[in-house]
Design a protein around this motif. Sequence first.
Motif: not given
Length: 571
Positions: A53, A118-119, A121, A124, A140, A142, A200, A203, A206, A212, A217
């Motif tokens: 992040n 977020t980044g 795990d 998120t 969001v 990612p 991942s 993401a 999401v 998002c 992602a």
Amino acid sequence: MSQFRSSDWFGKTGKMGFLYRSWMKNQGMPTDLFDGRPVIGICNTWSELTPCNAHLRDLAEAVKRGVYEAGGFPVEFPIMSLGETLLKPTAMLFRNLASMDAEESIRGNPIDGVVLLTGCDKTTPSTMMGAASVGLPTIVVPGGPMLNGKYRGTDIGSGTAVWKLTDDLKTGKITNDEYLAAESCMSRSAGHCMTMGTASTMACMVESLGMCLSQAAATPAVDSRKKVLAQLSGRRIVEMVKEGLTISKILTRDAFENAIKVNAAIGGSTNFIIHLTAIAGRVGVDLCLDDFDRLGSKIPLLLNLMPSGKYLMEDFYYAGGLPVILKELSQELAMDAITVTGKSHAENIKDEGICYNNEVIASYNNPIIPEAGIVVLKGNLAVNGAVIKPSAATPSLMQHTGKAVVFETIEDYHTRVDEPELDIDETCVMVLKNVGPVGYPGMPEVGNMVLPKKLLEKGITDMVRISDGRMSGTAYGTVVLHVSPESAIGGNLALVKNGDLIHLDVSARRIDLLVDEVELERRRLLWEKPAYHTDRGYVSMYQRHVQQADKGADLDFLVGNSGSVVTRDSH
């Protein structure tokens, strides 16, 4: 006067309005920023101690540009950041704490909508759990995966390469200098794991939930198009506030079912189950463990990506990204589910979803594996359930009976696993106790126990392993995880002894300890509950209130939501 939530702060007259506006102006903010425009909180999980992040400050600036362009007022704020790579004893212990930080920061401040950056795990699900508990318009962004690792002419994947290289070092296939050289080759750009690890997976979760913008992602962290998506997200959140498009309108039952099916198709992390269940609990969608098997276990694997395949997230992006998966799975999904764009998935990907590399993304009718979703196991060893990821397991071990080799704690495992006299062969079942939510505490990613050195030297690469812990989404193997109830609270896992026979039958959804109930009851009467690790602070509260893995490991008093109303002024 504006009817936005922030007007209860900045729209006030007299002393209260003076106080709220005046102190903000010490940052050089002009008066017209307080004229009733939407105030957008940018919830930033940036931290240099969360390497995945560490680039989010730049991303926040791109979001701010978009918010200003759309006529909003952006305000960035930090919350606790969680990096699985450094934080001890495990970032999962603090996921719920970070969710509380996000929830109270969002609720207590003059915010009309929120952008979650977020980044790594846990950042998120924790931010989504917090935002869902408040219920404002939310989008969001990612942070994006790293570029592919490159080592001696081949691609290496973050996490996944660690397990392989460590095994190779342990057996003398590579030198320590080669091992050290691979470190820099694996992590060569900003971003999170570029394998289908939990970051991942989150993401993709999401994007499949509709939380998002399309393509967000898989876009690599250092790709200039990631900043474009961030800027467009800043624009879009302002419109969401004006439209009243709140997070609860997006996180519907259909959205959660879509996410379960997509996770199966991409070979996503088993951690997905715990996090999605916890998010659902915050918005009142009743997800149970059986839903993940019922909805996902028969879905074909479409993504050829480590650890279940060959490629990495950068390749996934070039091949078309998640829109291709959505299009291929469209007959299985609720494509009319609303997303942050205000449109459905079907509308969002109308001009996308074209696959540019069929080796990376397979078609629905010609999948990599016909049925590959996470399977839920039950039996007397996991009365409330356990999980296994078939796409990362060895087919010949999916039905197996073997003698238990028991490690009572993770310290016991580390002490004894490589002892030459350890009574173990490849037919045995490795059992690790006391690494669940209460027992560790925090449920660490240790379930994919490294095999004993003497078996690795024989060429053995996989064995059945069972624990009440988790494993990294980057890991692989025939690993039974999330056993519930866990051993630390008296689940039958606590009663397993060396030499007991354990039977795994994935097709039958069974995991059983082949010991009769009379003997189990005798052992149960002799069992003593371990003491809590501490009587102090958050960890004490966590151990006393955390739910089991099958319930999402949220704190029992956080389930549900409490809304955005703040009942008292501070002055």
